[in-house]
Enzyme design. Sequence first.
Site, PDB file in Angstrom:
ATOM      1  N   ASP A  26       0.817  -1.213   0.000  1.00  0.00           N
ATOM      2  CA  ASP A  26       0.000   0.000   0.000  1.00  0.00           C
ATOM      3  C   ASP A  26       0.853   1.266   0.000  1.00  0.00           C
ATOM      4  O   ASP A  26       2.073   1.213   0.206  1.00  0.00           O
ATOM      5  CB  ASP A  26      -0.960   0.008   1.205  1.00  0.00           C
ATOM      6  CG  ASP A  26      -0.286  -0.433   2.516  1.00  0.00           C
ATOM      7  OD1 ASP A  26       0.958  -0.371   2.593  1.00  0.00           O
ATOM      8  OD2 ASP A  26      -1.003  -0.816   3.450  1.00  0.00           O
ATOM      9  N   ASN A  58      -7.657  -3.539  14.195  1.00  0.00           N
ATOM     10  CA  ASN A  58      -9.027  -3.893  13.813  1.00  0.00           C
ATOM     11  C   ASN A  58      -9.061  -5.024  12.783  1.00  0.00           C
ATOM     12  O   ASN A  58     -10.081  -5.273  12.156  1.00  0.00           O
ATOM     13  CB  ASN A  58      -9.770  -2.662  13.278  1.00  0.00           C
ATOM     14  CG  ASN A  58      -9.107  -2.096  12.019  1.00  0.00           C
ATOM     15  OD1 ASN A  58      -8.138  -2.662  11.519  1.00  0.00           O
ATOM     16  ND2 ASN A  58      -9.617  -0.990  11.520  1.00  0.00           N
ATOM     17  N   HIS A  80      -7.238  -5.156  10.004  1.00  0.00           N
ATOM     18  CA  HIS A  80      -6.966  -4.806   8.603  1.00  0.00           C
ATOM     19  C   HIS A  80      -5.664  -5.425   8.131  1.00  0.00           C
ATOM     20  O   HIS A  80      -4.733  -5.649   8.908  1.00  0.00           O
ATOM     21  CB  HIS A  80      -7.047  -3.291   8.350  1.00  0.00           C
ATOM     22  CG  HIS A  80      -5.922  -2.452   8.862  1.00  0.00           C
ATOM     23  ND1 HIS A  80      -6.117  -1.330   9.636  1.00  0.00           N
ATOM     24  CD2 HIS A  80      -4.576  -2.526   8.678  1.00  0.00           C
ATOM     25  CE1 HIS A  80      -4.952  -0.763   9.891  1.00  0.00           C
ATOM     26  NE2 HIS A  80      -4.000  -1.474   9.329  1.00  0.00           N
ATOM     27  N   GLU A 124      -9.746  -2.173   5.294  1.00  0.00           N
ATOM     28  CA  GLU A 124     -10.442  -1.972   6.559  1.00  0.00           C
ATOM     29  C   GLU A 124     -11.626  -2.938   6.681  1.00  0.00           C
ATOM     30  O   GLU A 124     -12.071  -3.509   5.685  1.00  0.00           O
ATOM     31  CB  GLU A 124     -10.946  -0.522   6.634  1.00  0.00           C
ATOM     32  CG  GLU A 124      -9.858   0.543   6.527  1.00  0.00           C
ATOM     33  CD  GLU A 124      -9.080   0.728   7.817  1.00  0.00           C
ATOM     34  OE1 GLU A 124      -9.079  -0.193   8.675  1.00  0.00           O
ATOM     35  OE2 GLU A 124      -8.445   1.792   7.987  1.00  0.00           O
TER      36      GLU A 124
END
Length: 241
Positions: free
Chosen positions: A67, A136, A138, A143
Site C-alpha cells: 500500500d 481492527n 486490517h 479496513e
Amino acid sequence: MNIIKVESYDEMSQKAAELIIEKVKNVGRMNLGLATGGTPKGLYQKLVEDHKANGTSYKEVTTFNLDEYVGLSATHPNSYNDYMNRFLFNHINIDKSNTHLPNGLASDLEKECKRYEANIDASGGIDLQVLGIGENGHIGFNEPGTSFDSRTHVVKLEESTRKANSRYFQAMDEVPTHAITMGIATIMKSKEILLLVSGARKAKAMHRLLNGEVSSAFPASILKQHRNVTIVADHQARSGG
Ligand code: GLP
C-alpha cells in the site's frame, strides 16, 4: 495456518528474516510482497545485516508493496516509498527499478490501481507476501467491511487507523485520509503469506484471528482460507483472550 511461536520482537524478526533469506537464496528470481508499519522494521534490519555479513543477493528479487498513502510524494518522509528506501532498499543490492509501490500522487487513482494490479499479474504474481495486521484486523489498508473479492483499490482510512499511524506524523491533520492498497483478493493470490504479529497491542486481533469466524468484519480472517500461511507471533501477541 502454521504458527511459529517466538518469545520476543527480536526473535520474530529473526525468524521471518531466515524464512525470507532461505527463499531469496534458493528460488532465484522471485516476487516478494512487502509491508510497512512498525512490525516489519526489525525484519528489514535483519535482512540488511545478513546482506552485509553474508552477501545475500537481491539482484533477482522484484518487490511489490501492499500500500501507499494518497497525496504523499515518493520522497515525503512519511510515504511508504521513502520508508522502504530508508529501512531496506538503500542498504541491499536490489535494483530500484524492480521495486514497486502504488503511486499515491497519480492524477487518475483508479487507473493507477488497475495498472498496479496488472503489473503484479504480468510479473507472474507474488511468491511470498509479508503482512502485518491492524488492531481492527486490517491487512494492507483493507479496513473492516472490505470485500474479499477486492483488487487494488483506493480506500478511505478509518479514523482509528489514522490515529494509530499518527505517531509517525507531526500532527493528526497531516495523516492522509486515503490510501491505495492491494485488495484482499490480491493478497490472497500470493502463493505464500508470512504474517508477523508482535506486542500486546495486537493480542486481541491475534485471538480473533485464531478463534473467530471468517468474516469481512475482520479482514485478516480470510487468511484461514489460504493454503500457505505462516504466522510468526511473539509472546505478547499470543497473550490475548
Ligand atoms: C498499517 C499498514 C499495514 C500494517 C498495519 C499495522 O496501517 N497499512 O500494512 O500492517 O497498519 O501496523 P504496525 O505494524 O505499525 O502495527
